[in-house]
Design a protein around this motif. Sequence first.
Motif, PDB file in Angstrom:
ATOM      1  N   TYR A  18       3.227  21.331 -40.495  1.00 31.23           N
ATOM      2  CA  TYR A  18       3.381  22.571 -41.255  1.00 31.23           C
ATOM      3  C   TYR A  18       4.487  22.307 -42.289  1.00 31.23           C
ATOM      4  O   TYR A  18       5.662  22.528 -42.019  1.00 31.23           O
ATOM      5  CB  TYR A  18       3.715  23.717 -40.306  1.00 31.23           C
ATOM      6  CG  TYR A  18       2.551  24.032 -39.397  1.00 31.23           C
ATOM      7  CD1 TYR A  18       1.686  25.080 -39.692  1.00 31.23           C
ATOM      8  CD2 TYR A  18       2.285  23.262 -38.277  1.00 31.23           C
ATOM      9  CE1 TYR A  18       0.599  25.361 -38.887  1.00 31.23           C
ATOM     10  CE2 TYR A  18       1.201  23.526 -37.462  1.00 31.23           C
ATOM     11  CZ  TYR A  18       0.366  24.574 -37.767  1.00 31.23           C
ATOM     12  OH  TYR A  18      -0.720  24.838 -36.965  1.00 31.23           O
ATOM     13  N   ALA A  33       5.571  23.518 -45.047  1.00 29.42           N
ATOM     14  CA  ALA A  33       6.380  24.499 -45.767  1.00 29.42           C
ATOM     15  C   ALA A  33       7.531  25.043 -44.925  1.00 29.42           C
ATOM     16  O   ALA A  33       8.259  25.921 -45.371  1.00 29.42           O
ATOM     17  CB  ALA A  33       5.501  25.644 -46.246  1.00 29.42           C
ATOM     18  N   ILE A  34       7.695  24.542 -43.704  1.00 24.89           N
ATOM     19  CA  ILE A  34       8.808  25.023 -42.880  1.00 24.89           C
ATOM     20  C   ILE A  34       9.757  23.868 -42.580  1.00 24.89           C
ATOM     21  O   ILE A  34       9.410  22.694 -42.760  1.00 24.89           O
ATOM     22  CB  ILE A  34       8.324  25.705 -41.581  1.00 24.89           C
ATOM     23  CG1 ILE A  34       7.600  24.714 -40.666  1.00 24.89           C
ATOM     24  CG2 ILE A  34       7.441  26.893 -41.884  1.00 24.89           C
ATOM     25  CD1 ILE A  34       7.185  25.330 -39.340  1.00 24.89           C
ATOM     26  N   SER A  35      10.945  24.211 -42.123  1.00 24.72           N
ATOM     27  CA  SER A  35      11.941  23.160 -41.889  1.00 24.72           C
ATOM     28  C   SER A  35      11.644  22.434 -40.574  1.00 24.72           C
ATOM     29  O   SER A  35      10.909  22.943 -39.710  1.00 24.72           O
ATOM     30  CB  SER A  35      13.332  23.787 -41.811  1.00 24.72           C
ATOM     31  OG  SER A  35      13.447  24.558 -40.632  1.00 24.72           O
ATOM     32  N   ASP A  81      12.658  24.596 -37.637  1.00 24.37           N
ATOM     33  CA  ASP A  81      11.720  25.677 -37.339  1.00 24.37           C
ATOM     34  C   ASP A  81      10.464  25.135 -36.652  1.00 24.37           C
ATOM     35  O   ASP A  81       9.906  25.783 -35.770  1.00 24.37           O
ATOM     36  CB  ASP A  81      11.318  26.422 -38.623  1.00 24.37           C
ATOM     37  CG  ASP A  81      12.423  27.362 -39.085  1.00 24.37           C
ATOM     38  OD1 ASP A  81      13.349  27.608 -38.294  1.00 24.37           O
ATOM     39  OD2 ASP A  81      12.363  27.833 -40.241  1.00 24.37           O
ATOM     40  N   PHE A  82      10.034  23.947 -37.084  1.00 19.11           N
ATOM     41  CA  PHE A  82       8.805  23.394 -36.531  1.00 19.11           C
ATOM     42  C   PHE A  82       9.003  22.970 -35.068  1.00 19.11           C
ATOM     43  O   PHE A  82       8.171  23.270 -34.201  1.00 19.11           O
ATOM     44  CB  PHE A  82       8.337  22.204 -37.378  1.00 19.11           C
ATOM     45  CG  PHE A  82       6.989  21.681 -36.964  1.00 19.11           C
ATOM     46  CD1 PHE A  82       5.911  22.539 -36.841  1.00 19.11           C
ATOM     47  CD2 PHE A  82       6.810  20.339 -36.696  1.00 19.11           C
ATOM     48  CE1 PHE A  82       4.663  22.075 -36.444  1.00 19.11           C
ATOM     49  CE2 PHE A  82       5.565  19.862 -36.305  1.00 19.11           C
ATOM     50  CZ  PHE A  82       4.492  20.722 -36.181  1.00 19.11           C
ATOM     51  N   ARG A 106       3.068  31.849 -42.444  1.00 18.63           N
ATOM     52  CA  ARG A 106       3.794  31.003 -43.399  1.00 18.63           C
ATOM     53  C   ARG A 106       2.857  30.019 -44.074  1.00 18.63           C
ATOM     54  O   ARG A 106       3.049  29.657 -45.233  1.00 18.63           O
ATOM     55  CB  ARG A 106       4.938  30.282 -42.678  1.00 18.63           C
ATOM     56  CG  ARG A 106       6.001  31.267 -42.241  1.00 18.63           C
ATOM     57  CD  ARG A 106       6.965  30.664 -41.280  1.00 18.63           C
ATOM     58  NE  ARG A 106       8.036  29.944 -41.944  1.00 18.63           N
ATOM     59  CZ  ARG A 106       9.189  29.657 -41.351  1.00 18.63           C
ATOM     60  NH1 ARG A 106       9.412  30.039 -40.107  1.00 18.63           N
ATOM     61  NH2 ARG A 106      10.118  28.987 -41.984  1.00 18.63           N
ATOM     62  N   ASN A 107       1.856  29.588 -43.330  1.00 20.40           N
ATOM     63  CA  ASN A 107       0.872  28.668 -43.900  1.00 20.40           C
ATOM     64  C   ASN A 107      -0.028  29.389 -44.900  1.00 20.40           C
ATOM     65  O   ASN A 107      -0.352  28.867 -45.962  1.00 20.40           O
ATOM     66  CB  ASN A 107      -0.006  28.119 -42.758  1.00 20.40           C
ATOM     67  CG  ASN A 107      -0.169  26.626 -42.849  1.00 20.40           C
ATOM     68  OD1 ASN A 107       0.638  25.956 -43.486  1.00 20.40           O
ATOM     69  ND2 ASN A 107      -1.187  26.103 -42.211  1.00 20.40           N
TER      70      ASN A 107
END
Lengths: 250, 308
Positions: free
Chosen positions: B86, B88-90, B93-94, A11-12
């Motif tokens: 991170y 770009a994730i919720s 999710d993290f 995802r990164n």
Amino acid sequence: MNATVASLTRRNLLGRKRTLVLLLLPLALLALCTLARISANLDPDIEQDLQGALAPDLLGAFAIAILMPLLSLIAGTGSIGPEIDEGSIIYLLAKPLNRYSIVVTKLLVAIGVVVAFGVVPVGVAGVVLTGEVGAVTMGYTVGALAGGVAYSAVFLLLAVLSRNAVVIGLIYALIWESLVGGLVPGAQALSVQQWSLAVVQRVLGDSAQRLDVESAVGFGAALVLLTVVTLAATGYAGRRLETLRLNDDA
Amino acid sequence: MTSVDLEQVSRWFGNVVAVNDVTMHLGPGVTGLLGPNGAGKSTLIHMMAGFLAPSAGTATLDGRPLHRDPEIYREIGLVPEREEMYDAISGWDFVLANAKLHKLADPRAAARQAIGTVEMAEAQDRDIRTYSKGMKQRIKMATAIVHEPRVLLLDEPFNGMDPRQRLHLMELLHELGDQGRTILFSSHILEEVEQIAQRIEVMVAGRHAASGDFREIRRLMTQRPHQYTIRSSDDRALASAVIAEPSTSGVELVSDATGGSVVQVQATDFAAFVHALPRVASRNGIRLLEVRPADESLESVFAYLVAR
């Protein structure tokens, strides 16, 4: 291999901007090959060239010499470099995880990206150029894969060792391999590009000479070098990750 | 019971000595790590978290060396100072990913509980990049407590939090400390350190400047004059009587805001002065109406330590 590390890395790595950059190079390769195919359909002379050395020349010059090192540079450094630079790697390091498994997982993700954006397009380009899944297509696809794996491991290690990994990687891929490797015969032995070509040459077999495909190193030596470099780079990256100094340390 | 011990620990980077010969014991309860920027707080926390090897001395968790042992993270939770995650994730999710990385039996339940504890359930489905600084701090906190560690290390956890969030985190740290967990946090919000830390460790220029209860630290610093503001039935008589005491070094009669006067006394020997004052007042027939330490705030203690 750790599925959660793989998911975070993917995802990164495949953010919107980076995906666009990753798409540019294979699209350029496919556009070039499609143009060559259209020209060949219109002109029998070009068709004859394509059946000869033109297809290997195009794939060698673009796919093996440019596409694979650059894609691997983006994927290899991108799989861990930004996390180290930003400090978010701390969330992986503060876990009961083997550091080698983190590196191997990230390398596998990088290789996956290189396969999707590099190796597969090289195969497609081979089919577009030659019109078949023959020796040329297979040779360059396997060669691209072999080179992509070694490049990714080396560039991932660079990202663990230095914050200037992309610049150093570019210097290696473009200056060392293309310029120095082209002028200094001894330097060619230390070139992932030549090792990839050795794999291509092996798959082409007897037709390699007719198609003017020749590597500076033998297949056996190339295979050993590709394996040793990949394993050594991965092992050393894992070791360095064990003692990685985070950026906010004095 | 879990303890983190630093024994004569030093850490240098090239010619720069970041931490110099620090011996520190962290046990259950909340400990505040106080010091100005560059005092070596983050370096100390990174050594306690096993990320840095001491250049000299030992850093251990219940006697086990902390460096290069990923298994210690089953016991340690860390809230780093840096904000980057991170993005770009919720949030959900993290935190879930962190629970999975800890190989918890039920990562979803653990993530749900940690997010609930930091009151981020409502925003958990938004990407982290959309969070405010305070929200990011709370998600960082959730990742640190998701595996219910026995040791919690927090580097500037109050950064960017609004007063309500601060209060909530303070209550949470109190609660975790009361459960017998070993908690260390660094902060430059001095009032908060004062309010929630049972113990305070002060770092100044890489050295361990002081250790103990905040008032204890204050009183242990005998070289420092202690100031008191005193209101009495006869301020002038009290001033002349007090200056004759060997435990004082200065007395001043000053007007206060109401037009009256107060006596400001500078005491060089805290223990002797607090015994002498009622005796002096009684001998001179003076009634003490108010005795107040004028500079007991942590700010003044800290300023003194930095200047020392």
